[in-house]
Design an enzyme around this catalytic site. Structure first.
Site, PDB file in Angstrom:
ATOM      1  N   LYS A 185       0.868  -1.187   0.000  1.00  0.00           N
ATOM      2  CA  LYS A 185       0.000   0.000   0.000  1.00  0.00           C
ATOM      3  C   LYS A 185       0.894   1.223   0.000  1.00  0.00           C
ATOM      4  CE  LYS A 185      -4.445   0.940   0.306  1.00  0.00           C
ATOM      5  NZ  LYS A 185      -5.588   0.083  -0.048  1.00  0.00           N
ATOM      6  N   ASP A 204      -7.023   4.265  -4.365  1.00  0.00           N
ATOM      7  CA  ASP A 204      -7.678   4.114  -3.058  1.00  0.00           C
ATOM      8  C   ASP A 204      -8.278   5.496  -2.776  1.00  0.00           C
ATOM      9  OD1 ASP A 204      -7.785   2.061  -0.625  1.00  0.00           O
ATOM     10  OD2 ASP A 204      -7.412   4.010   0.279  1.00  0.00           O
TER      11      ASP A 204
HETATM   12  P1  NDP Z   1     -12.863   7.738  -2.656  1.00  0.00           P
HETATM   13  O1  NDP Z   1     -11.798   8.730  -2.428  1.00  0.00           O
HETATM   14  O2  NDP Z   1     -13.399   7.526  -4.006  1.00  0.00           O
HETATM   15  O3  NDP Z   1     -14.091   8.036  -1.693  1.00  0.00           O
HETATM   16  C1  NDP Z   1     -13.926   8.101  -0.315  1.00  0.00           C
HETATM   17  C2  NDP Z   1     -15.249   8.493   0.329  1.00  0.00           C
HETATM   18  O4  NDP Z   1     -15.134   8.357   1.741  1.00  0.00           O
HETATM   19  C3  NDP Z   1     -15.608   9.949   0.070  1.00  0.00           C
HETATM   20  O5  NDP Z   1     -16.994  10.074   0.082  1.00  0.00           O
HETATM   21  C4  NDP Z   1     -14.970  10.639   1.265  1.00  0.00           C
HETATM   22  O6  NDP Z   1     -15.543  11.884   1.587  1.00  0.00           O
HETATM   23  C5  NDP Z   1     -15.240   9.646   2.367  1.00  0.00           C
HETATM   24  N1  NDP Z   1     -14.205   9.784   3.400  1.00  0.00           N
HETATM   25  C6  NDP Z   1     -12.865   9.625   3.239  1.00  0.00           C
HETATM   26  N2  NDP Z   1     -12.228   9.872   4.395  1.00  0.00           N
HETATM   27  C7  NDP Z   1     -13.186  10.176   5.278  1.00  0.00           C
HETATM   28  C8  NDP Z   1     -13.161  10.516   6.643  1.00  0.00           C
HETATM   29  N3  NDP Z   1     -12.003  10.593   7.329  1.00  0.00           N
HETATM   30  N4  NDP Z   1     -14.349  10.753   7.258  1.00  0.00           N
HETATM   31  C9  NDP Z   1     -15.523  10.689   6.556  1.00  0.00           C
HETATM   32  N5  NDP Z   1     -15.603  10.371   5.262  1.00  0.00           N
HETATM   33  C10 NDP Z   1     -14.460  10.121   4.644  1.00  0.00           C
HETATM   34  O7  NDP Z   1     -12.265   6.374  -2.049  1.00  0.00           O
HETATM   35  P2  NDP Z   1     -12.748   4.869  -2.310  1.00  0.00           P
HETATM   36  O8  NDP Z   1     -14.214   4.825  -2.512  1.00  0.00           O
HETATM   37  O9  NDP Z   1     -11.847   4.287  -3.301  1.00  0.00           O
HETATM   38  O10 NDP Z   1     -12.373   4.197  -0.901  1.00  0.00           O
HETATM   39  C11 NDP Z   1     -13.308   4.103   0.173  1.00  0.00           C
HETATM   40  C12 NDP Z   1     -12.871   2.997   1.120  1.00  0.00           C
HETATM   41  O11 NDP Z   1     -12.833   1.757   0.400  1.00  0.00           O
HETATM   42  C13 NDP Z   1     -11.482   3.155   1.727  1.00  0.00           C
HETATM   43  O12 NDP Z   1     -11.489   2.584   3.021  1.00  0.00           O
HETATM   44  C14 NDP Z   1     -10.606   2.301   0.805  1.00  0.00           C
HETATM   45  O13 NDP Z   1      -9.432   1.873   1.455  1.00  0.00           O
HETATM   46  C15 NDP Z   1     -11.551   1.148   0.543  1.00  0.00           C
HETATM   47  N6  NDP Z   1     -11.274   0.341  -0.640  1.00  0.00           N
HETATM   48  C16 NDP Z   1     -11.159   0.906  -1.872  1.00  0.00           C
HETATM   49  C17 NDP Z   1     -10.933   0.121  -2.978  1.00  0.00           C
HETATM   50  C18 NDP Z   1     -10.891   0.667  -4.355  1.00  0.00           C
HETATM   51  O14 NDP Z   1     -10.790  -0.131  -5.291  1.00  0.00           O
HETATM   52  N7  NDP Z   1     -10.967   1.959  -4.565  1.00  0.00           N
HETATM   53  C19 NDP Z   1     -10.744  -1.331  -2.839  1.00  0.00           C
HETATM   54  C20 NDP Z   1     -10.976  -1.835  -1.512  1.00  0.00           C
HETATM   55  C21 NDP Z   1     -11.209  -1.008  -0.464  1.00  0.00           C
HETATM   56  P3  NDP Z   1     -14.722  13.226   1.241  1.00  0.00           P
HETATM   57  O15 NDP Z   1     -14.741  13.306  -0.247  1.00  0.00           O
HETATM   58  O16 NDP Z   1     -15.463  14.309   1.930  1.00  0.00           O
HETATM   59  O17 NDP Z   1     -13.332  13.031   1.794  1.00  0.00           O
HETATM   60  O1  2IT Z   2      -7.846  -1.626  -0.599  1.00  0.00           O
HETATM   61  C1  2IT Z   2      -7.774  -2.117  -1.748  1.00  0.00           C
HETATM   62  O2  2IT Z   2      -7.918  -3.324  -1.943  1.00  0.00           O
HETATM   63  C2  2IT Z   2      -7.549  -1.217  -2.886  1.00  0.00           C
HETATM   64  N1  2IT Z   2      -7.472  -0.016  -2.688  1.00  0.00           N
HETATM   65  C3  2IT Z   2      -7.403  -1.759  -4.276  1.00  0.00           C
HETATM   66  C4  2IT Z   2      -6.033  -2.290  -4.495  1.00  0.00           C
HETATM   67  C5  2IT Z   2      -5.689  -2.688  -5.913  1.00  0.00           C
HETATM   68  O3  2IT Z   2      -4.498  -2.950  -6.124  1.00  0.00           O
HETATM   69  O4  2IT Z   2      -6.562  -2.750  -6.773  1.00  0.00           O
END
Ligand code: NDP
Ligand code: 2IT
Length: 473
Positions: free
Chosen positions: A146, A186
């Site tokens: 990561k 992420d």
């Molecule tokens: P994005 O940046 O696309 O979206 C994040 C969302 O979460 C936004 O709505 C953001 O609001 C909100 N957010 C982030 N930090 C905070 C906080 N401290 N308090 C409240 N709201 C918060 O990220 P993703 O959708 O990609 O990721 C979301 C989660 O999913 C994370 O935990 C990530 O690690 C996990 N994840 C992502 C994957 C991926 O493929 N993208 C894969 C597996 C897991 P704001 O815009 O106001 O910050």
């Molecule tokens: O938390 C996760 O699994 C991710 N942000 C996606 C990682 C990836 O390599 O697609």
């Protein structure tokens, strides 16, 4: 509410195992705490995984002799670097860049990049540690890593984001490669950032290679990768609820977040006939009593991905919705007080605490599938399981994203592109295999239906066996 509780017996807690192995794990965790001061998220993740492994070590004392856990708890490599860049006012800015290459036992390091002001070494070590077991669960050849930066893309112009990404990659390119380490997105890293990072890598190395996943579909990206985490999280929920003879149709669902994962979890739930009541961002949440339908979700996608606006604008636009601002002084998160059958935390770590779990259980929640990484605190997880809630832990339920990333790597190596249907079918298959592996391990190690235990053990066994085969490295 009582009938709900009658339907839903408590899920078995973590099996204790022997006193001897319990003491060994406790000592190792105490040492981990001493060695990693000021890394609370990493310590939390280490506890969460190691405490479920006692019965595994009872069955496999050879892992102790080979010091598998002592090795697994230390990253193979943790890189920290300076990222200088120039903002639109011509001022020099400096951020920190990181890449944690935690375990390469199963393949090239694989895991996302997070750009958020809260990013530090401990947060990325927790995420990279979780990623090891998540990636193992997919059964695809990917190790755990990561990275990211404390850079905040919010409020920055596209050119500022581009200059930052170019500077970040100007150091990172030395440490990554299709057979070494393959980052992805992420929080704060989506299609735009991946594009800028890829462009700079190509310029520095003169190579067009599968160095990142989540690439644009016209230049090496896989179809369904943008959707994969959210869809996969809903597929995992379906596996859990089908096993109880029910479906998602008509279920009231609450989703937190409105980013990549939340948007596609919502899309799949709407396709399944579920009613999506909430979405949020860091400023608060919206509650649409009539449900967020397809057209309203498209509106949110434009708001978030194109205009980069705030979620309260939804409540200004749609009269069926109200907005509740976030209040960080509270020991609960108001979004989890909305009565629902199913919950999908898709924002960030520790967004769902004990009081939230209490509210959800008291309101009759049946199922929770974690789209985010470690969104529920350990106390919240315990409360949900005791309340009989079907609980899909992040490392299983959100593994669809990295699963399709591994499929993107495979397509890049073969120089082919699979169709949407082909990738979606494979994604469904990956989620179903993760579910079955979690069920099997939970049963084999004495906690049937506890998928936290099942996912940790199934993920761990594959990594541990690879480490045994590969000698002391
Ligand atoms: P994005 O940046 O696309 O979206 C994040 C969302 O979460 C936004 O709505 C953001 O609001 C909100 N957010 C982030 N930090 C905070 C906080 N401290 N308090 C409240 N709201 C918060 O990220 P993703 O959708 O990609 O990721 C979301 C989660 O999913 C994370 O935990 C990530 O690690 C996990 N994840 C992502 C994957 C991926 O493929 N993208 C894969 C597996 C897991 P704001 O815009 O106001 O910050
Ligand atoms: O938390 C996760 O699994 C991710 N942000 C996606 C990682 C990836 O390599 O697609």
């Amino acid at each position: 509410m009582n009938t709900m509780l009658k339907d839903a017996p408590a899920i078995p807690a973590i099996p204790q195992g022997s006193d001897e192995m319990g003491a060994y794990i406790n000592d190792l965790l105490a040492q981990t705490e001493r060695n990693n001061p000021a890394q609370p998220e990493f310590i939390q993740a280490a506890h969460e995984v190691l405490e479920t492994l006692v019965p595994v070590l009872d069955a496999h004392p050879e892992y102790c002799d080979a010091r598998i856990l002592e090795r697994l708890i230390e990253p193979e490599r943790a890189l920290l670097f300076r990222v200088p860049w120039i903002d639109d006012a011509n001022k020099v800015q400096v951020n920190r860049g990181f890449r944690i290459q935690f375990s390469g036992a199963l393949g090239p390091y694989k895991g996302g990049l997070r750009f958020h002001p809260s990013v530090n070494l401990g947060v990325l070590k927790f995420l990279a540690f979780e990623q090891i077991f998540k990636n193992s669960l997919t059964t695809l050849p990917i190790g755990g890593g990561k990275g990211g930066s404390d850079f905040d893309p919010k409020g920055k112009s596209d050119s500022e984001v581009m200059r930052f990404c170019q500077s970040f990659m100007t150091e990172l390119f030395r440490h990554v490669g299709p057979y070494t380490d393959v980052p992805a997105g992420d929080i704060g890293v989506g299609a735009r950032e991946i594009g800028y990072l890829f462009g700079q890598y190509k310029r520095l190395t003169n190579q067009f290679s599968g160095i990142l996943t989540g690439k644009g579909e016209k230049w090496g990206g896989s179809l369904i990768r943008p959707e994969a985490t959210g869809y996969g999280c809903v597929y995992f929920a379906e596996e859990m609820i089908h096993a109880r003879g029910e479906s998602l149709e008509g279920k009231r669902c609450i989703i937190s977040g409105s980013g990549n994962v939340a948007q596609y979890a919502a899309e799949k739930l709407i396709q399944r006939g579920a009613i999506v009541l909430t979405m949020s961002d860091s400023s608060g949440f919206v509650h649409d009593t009539e449900g967020i339908d397809h057209d309203k979700l498209v509106w949110i996608q434009q708001l978030k991905n194109e205009r980069r606006g705030r979620i309260n604008e939804y409540a200004d636009h749609f009269s069926t919705a109200s907005f509740t601002p976030a209040d960080r002084a509270l020991d609960y998160n108001a979004i989890w007080s909305v009565p629902a059958d199913c919950a999908f935390p898709c924002a960030t770590q520790n967004e769902l605490r004990i009081k939230d779990a209490e509210n959800l259980v008291n309101n009759g929640l049946r199922l929770l599938s974690e789209g985010a990484n470690m969104p529920s605190t350990p106390e919240a997880v315990e409360r949900l399981l005791a309340g009989g809630v079907l609980f899909g832990p992040g490392k299983a339920a959100n593994a669809g994203g990295v699963g399709v990333s591994a499929l993107e790597m495979a397509q890049n190596s073969m120089r082919v592109s699979w169709t949407r249907d082909e990738v979606d079918t494979r994604l469904r298959d990956i989620m179903s295999r993760i579910y079955n592996a979690s069920v099997d391990a939970s049963e084999r190690f004495g906690a049937p239906g506890n998928y936290v235990v099942g996912a940790n053990i199934a993920g761990f066994l594959r990594v541990a066996d690879a480490m045994m085969d590969q000698g002391v490295v």
